[in-house]
Design an enzyme around this catalytic site. Structure first.
Site, PDB file in Angstrom:
ATOM      1  N   ARG A  50       0.821  -1.221   0.000  1.00 19.71           N
ATOM      2  CA  ARG A  50       0.000   0.000   0.000  1.00 19.71           C
ATOM      3  C   ARG A  50       0.853   1.269   0.000  1.00 19.71           C
ATOM      4  NH1 ARG A  50      -3.450   3.097   4.026  1.00 19.71           N
ATOM      5  NH2 ARG A  50      -5.406   3.583   2.946  1.00 19.71           N
ATOM      6  N   ILE A  58      -7.379   7.590  -0.878  1.00 28.61           N
ATOM      7  CA  ILE A  58      -7.302   6.136  -0.903  1.00 28.61           C
ATOM      8  C   ILE A  58      -8.064   5.651   0.323  1.00 28.61           C
ATOM      9  CG2 ILE A  58      -5.047   6.211   0.282  1.00 28.61           C
ATOM     10  CD1 ILE A  58      -4.311   3.600  -1.055  1.00 28.61           C
ATOM     11  N   SER A  59      -9.018   4.760   0.110  1.00 27.45           N
ATOM     12  CA  SER A  59      -9.886   4.316   1.205  1.00 27.45           C
ATOM     13  C   SER A  59      -9.091   3.604   2.285  1.00 27.45           C
ATOM     14  CB  SER A  59     -10.976   3.375   0.678  1.00 27.45           C
ATOM     15  OG  SER A  59     -11.846   4.044  -0.205  1.00 27.45           O
ATOM     16  N   GLN A  60      -9.592   3.665   3.512  1.00 25.75           N
ATOM     17  CA  GLN A  60      -8.923   2.988   4.613  1.00 25.75           C
ATOM     18  C   GLN A  60      -8.953   1.482   4.368  1.00 25.75           C
ATOM     19  OE1 GLN A  60     -12.251   4.225   7.465  1.00 25.75           O
ATOM     20  NE2 GLN A  60     -11.345   2.477   8.534  1.00 25.75           N
TER      21      GLN A  60
END
Length: 277
Positions: free
Chosen positions: A98, A124-126
């Site tokens: 990530r 960017i999503s968790q």
């Protein structure tokens, strides 16, 4: 689904109240459940993280001291404790580096359970949201072809590609489209992820039907055109709403019937039409 602990709030998409609840939805949705099961090939796994990080060294230097394989294992451990149980999803989250998808100034936070900015007023999503949405879409089946609306920096598409043979991803912001393409090229994923620049609200009819659709931005209503691009037995997951948003799970139960299930509150960036240069 086991109730996960409440993930910490971040500046972008995040779960705010774990738990699930079913709703009747509109009249067009039936109450029947589908037992369709789609079998897939053996899972695909990225190269070992060390080789992946080395391959991306042509760009800005990665902060490898703060973003090791150990931190990915810790992220996976946390996801498991939060209620993610699908081993395919957990393995996929652990395989994708990530920190290569975020700005190097934020690299030390890459494995936090938080949404992070990626430019162009997007995030960017968790990790919990990414894992939860993919798990809900793919539960009890292995989709062969999935559509992602809102590719962003490419992270969720890379996670999906770990066990889905063909991933189509659409991004409407040209700068993010280019960013995602660079990231996916660095991970040698273009053969599995087909990235398109365009209006995600229109879906991708020329490649339909899809055996799963994941929407990474919230519309006041989920575009109905996406329902028609689902294969029978397939599921779509998307946030819906403006000020107050909830994740919605849509399953196509027949040629003209869909089941609608309301999940937990979330907060996502808005789903917008058209493209942005």
């Amino acid at each position: 689904m086991n109730k996960p602990r409440r993930p910490a709030a971040g500046p972008g998409p995040h779960n705010t109240h774990p738990g699930a609840r079913s709703g009747d939805g509109r009249a067009a949705f039936s109450a029947a459940n589908s037992n369709t099961r789609i079998l897939g090939p053996r899972p695909f796994v990225l190269p070992r993280p060390a080789a992946t990080e080395s391959a991306a060294s042509a760009g800005p230097p990665a902060n490898l001291g703060l973003n090791s394989e150990r931190q990915r294992h810790e992220m996976v451990r946390r996801l498991r404790a939060q209620g993610i149980t699908d081993e395919r999803v957990l393995a996929a989250m652990g395989a994708v580096p990530r920190h290569l998808f975020v700005d190097q100034g934020l690299a030390s936070r890459a494995y936090d359970d938080a949404a992070l900015p990626i430019g162009y007023s997007q995030t960017i999503s968790q990790p919990w949201v990414v894992a939860h949405m993919i798990e809900a879409m793919a539960r009890d089946r292995t989709p062969q072809k999935v559509l992602e609306i809102g590719a962003g920096c490419g992270y969720q598409a890379a996670v999906l590609a770990q066990f889905v043979p063909v991933v189509h991803a659409v991004e409407r912001v040209q700068g993010l489209y280019e960013q995602a393409r660079r990231h996916l090229d660095a991970l040698a994923l273009p053969g599995r992820v087909h990235l398109s620049f365009g209006d995600g609200m229109a879906g991708l009819a020329r490649h339909a039907p899809f055996e799963g659709i994941v929407v990474a931005a919230a519309g006041v209503k989920i575009p109905e055109v996406l329902f028609d691009q689902l294969a029978v037995g397939a599921r779509l997951i998307a946030p819906e709403g403006s000020t107050h948003q909830r994740l919605m799970l849509i399953e196509r139960t027949g040629p003209a019937s869909w089941q609608r299930t309301e999940l937990e509150p979330v907060r996502f960036v808005p789903l917008r039409p058209g493209t942005q240069a």
